[in-house]
Design a protein around this motif. Structure first.
Motif, PDB file in Angstrom:
ATOM      1  N   LYS A 127       8.247   0.277   9.032  1.00  0.00           N
ATOM      2  CA  LYS A 127       6.863  -1.320   8.813  1.00  0.00           C
ATOM      3  C   LYS A 127       7.831  -2.799   9.244  1.00  0.00           C
TER       4      LYS A 127
ATOM      5  N   CYS B  24       5.706  -5.215   9.533  1.00  0.00           N
ATOM      6  CA  CYS B  24       4.388  -5.959   8.904  1.00  0.00           C
ATOM      7  C   CYS B  24       5.416  -7.410   8.361  1.00  0.00           C
TER       8      CYS B  24
ATOM      9  N   SER C 234       7.209   2.812  13.342  1.00  0.00           N
ATOM     10  CA  SER C 234       6.402   4.284  14.070  1.00  0.00           C
ATOM     11  C   SER C 234       5.524   3.518  14.109  1.00  0.00           C
ATOM     12  N   LYS C 235       4.235   2.723  13.781  1.00  0.00           N
ATOM     13  CA  LYS C 235       3.422   1.736  14.585  1.00  0.00           C
ATOM     14  C   LYS C 235       3.970   1.468  16.097  1.00  0.00           C
TER      15      LYS C 235
HETATM   16  N1  LIG Z   1       1.777  -0.908   9.423  1.00  0.00           N
HETATM   17  C1  LIG Z   1       3.421   0.146   9.392  1.00  0.00           C
HETATM   18  N2  LIG Z   1       2.467   1.158   8.337  1.00  0.00           N
HETATM   19  C2  LIG Z   1       3.221   2.649   8.893  1.00  0.00           C
HETATM   20  C3  LIG Z   1       4.155   2.144   9.349  1.00  0.00           C
HETATM   21  N3  LIG Z   1       4.982   4.200   8.787  1.00  0.00           N
HETATM   22  C4  LIG Z   1       3.958   4.132   8.415  1.00  0.00           C
HETATM   23  N4  LIG Z   1       3.035   3.446   8.148  1.00  0.00           N
HETATM   24  C5  LIG Z   1       2.167   3.558   7.001  1.00  0.00           C
HETATM   25  O1  LIG Z   1       2.148   3.684   5.587  1.00  0.00           O
HETATM   26  C6  LIG Z   1       1.308   4.168   4.389  1.00  0.00           C
HETATM   27  C7  LIG Z   1       2.138   5.381   4.058  1.00  0.00           C
HETATM   28  O2  LIG Z   1       3.010   6.529   4.997  1.00  0.00           O
HETATM   29  P1  LIG Z   1       3.360   7.831   4.279  1.00  0.00           P
HETATM   30  O3  LIG Z   1       3.729   8.338   5.680  1.00  0.00           O
HETATM   31  O4  LIG Z   1       2.108   9.122   3.989  1.00  0.00           O
HETATM   32  O5  LIG Z   1       4.583   8.041   3.551  1.00  0.00           O
HETATM   33  P2  LIG Z   1       5.510   8.557   2.634  1.00  0.00           P
HETATM   34  O6  LIG Z   1       7.094   7.979   3.077  1.00  0.00           O
HETATM   35  O7  LIG Z   1       5.639   9.934   3.585  1.00  0.00           O
HETATM   36  O8  LIG Z   1       4.600   8.740   1.332  1.00  0.00           O
HETATM   37  P3  LIG Z   1       4.811   9.768  -0.276  1.00  0.00           P
HETATM   38  O9  LIG Z   1       4.959  11.299   1.337  1.00  0.00           O
HETATM   39  O10 LIG Z   1       3.402   9.606  -0.840  1.00  0.00           O
HETATM   40  O11 LIG Z   1       6.097   9.975  -0.068  1.00  0.00           O
HETATM   41  C8  LIG Z   1       0.579   5.399   5.730  1.00  0.00           C
HETATM   42  O12 LIG Z   1      -0.700   4.831   5.746  1.00  0.00           O
HETATM   43  C9  LIG Z   1       1.187   4.721   6.925  1.00  0.00           C
HETATM   44  O13 LIG Z   1       0.266   5.166   8.078  1.00  0.00           O
HETATM   45  C10 LIG Z   1       5.114   1.495  10.204  1.00  0.00           C
HETATM   46  O14 LIG Z   1       5.528   1.482  10.739  1.00  0.00           O
HETATM   47  N5  LIG Z   1       3.675   0.414  10.849  1.00  0.00           N
END
Ligand SMILES: Nc1nc2c(ncn2[C@@H]2O[C@H](COP(=O)(O)OP(=O)(O)OP(=O)(O)O)[C@@H](O)[C@H]2O)c(=O)[nH]1
Ligand SMILES: [Mg+2]
Ligand SMILES: [Zn+2]
Length: 349
Positions: free
Chosen positions: A146, A149, A174-175
């Motif tokens: 992120k 952010c 990832s965005k």
């Molecule tokens: N702004 C931003 N948001 C991101 C980025 N990567 C992921 N997110 C957001 O973060 C939130 C959580 O992302 P997930 O990929 O579900 O997180 P996770 O680590 O897999 O979470 P769990 O499966 O609960 O362990 C989502 O709303 C994504 O869109 C990024 O690089 N930038």
């Protein structure tokens, strides 16, 4: 299906030959649903039952393991006969009163220790992940997500780099796609990478981005406390189109160290050395004369936060050792009872 794409190599080939398995074939566990496991074999994907061990516990198997399967005429699914010796394993101590190892990922080559650059960023947590990673035998890489952010990236990168000596630290988004090229150099055919970190840091999003496909569910983090929702509920291996295998895992709430020698040595070797330099061998490092730790803390040579981390980890590991010993004593007691019962019965005869 070519199992080499899933990481089968000379190491597993030679382990397999040692087993002298007749009428069996190898499979890799690619998803864990508790009692059921999804595996991949030369024939494709199949489900198998998690086998029971002699003492009625489920056999210790984890996603990433290579196992030996046997087809039978009677059983609905192929039977799991054995698990091949692991190349690496990332473990933690399972929650609960009993001392129990939980293998989070087996046979991974690289572990991405993931934190997000917003509120999740926590160096004490990173220290723990690094200890466990060094003990796993896999190569750790710190991935800070992120980046879109965060407006003080250089500062956070510096903090993370200082806590992770000798480890590559990469910031990504990832965005926006920032930093993904640096990630891609780790995606090699036949090599397995586990994505580890708290819920909501973007593990599944990163996997989807690298696979260029919505393979896994992701979820907005909660508005109120900016924590993840534990969207991913099981561990899963995914083969990337360009080669390389990624393991998505559910967000971990806490990482309790299971066992450590190399990890503690790499991360806290300097602190351990200091504790051996005190005048008294049983120094509590409080107000004793000739305490090397106090001296180093006062002179600034030893960082107070690192000292506190070390103390906390020592306490935790001593507690775990006590639990392990307690379990052993209980088993000995049970065996003792069984033996005296047998002896009594023998005497009666
Ligand atoms: N702004 C931003 N948001 C991101 C980025 N990567 C992921 N997110 C957001 O973060 C939130 C959580 O992302 P997930 O990929 O579900 O997180 P996770 O680590 O897999 O979470 P769990 O499966 O609960 O362990 C989502 O709303 C994504 O869109 C990024 O690089 N930038
Ligand atoms: Mg997820
Ligand atoms: Zn001391």
């Amino acid at each position: 299906m070519n199992i080499n794409e899933y990481g089968w190599d000379e190491y597993f080939e030679s382990e397999w030959n040692k087993m002298q398995a007749q009428n069996m074939y190898p499979a890799r566990i690619i998803a864990d649903y508790g009692q059921m496991l999804r595996v991949v074999t030369h024939k494709g994907e199949v489900f198998v039952n998690r086998p029971l061990h002699k003492d009625n516990n489920y056999l210790h198997l984890a996603v990433g393991d290579w196992i030996g399967l046997e087809e039978t005429e009677t059983a609905e699914f192929p039977l799991v006969r054995f698990v091949l010796s692991r190349k690496t394993k990332f473990s933690r101590a399972a929650a609960g009163i009993e001392a129990k190892e939980q293998i989070v990922a087996a046979n991974v080559d690289t572990v991405f220790l993931i934190q997000s650059l917003n509120r999740d960023f926590n160096m004490k947590r990173l220290e723990r992940y690094l200890i466990a990673a060094w003990d796993s035998g896999a190569l750790p890489v710190v991935v800070l997500t992120k980046a879109d952010c965060c407006d003080d990236i250089p500062q956070k990168l510096a903090v993370a780099t200082a806590s992770a000596p000798g480890v590559e630290v990469i910031s990504i988004s990832s965005k926006t796609g920032e930093g993904l090229e640096e990630i891609k150099k780790f995606l090699l055919p036949g090599k397995t990478i586990a994505l580890l970190g708290s819920s909501g840091v973007g593990k599944s999003t990163l996997l989807n981005t690298l696979a260029d496909k919505e393979l896994l569910k992701t979820h907005e983090i909660r508005e109120d406390d900016s924590r993840g929702r534990h969207t991913t509920t099981h561990r899963e291996l995914v083969l990337l189109p360009g080669g390389g295998i990624l393991m998505d895992t559910p967000g971990m709430r806490a990482l309790s160290i299971w066992e450590s020698d190399t990890g503690m040595e790499i991360m806290f070797g300097d602190v351990e050395k200091l504790t051996g330099q005190c005048r008294f061998y049983d120094c509590k490092h409080q107000n004793e004369p000739g305490c090397a730790v106090r001296f180093a803390l006062n002179s600034g040579e030893l960082d107070i936060a690192r000292w506190e981390s070390w103390l906390k980890l020592q306490k935790e590991m001593a507690h775990l050792e006590a639990k392990k010993e307690g379990k052993l004593r209980l088993q000995e007691k049970q065996w003792g009872r069984q033996i005296s019962k047998l002896q009594k019965e023998l005497r009666k005869k």
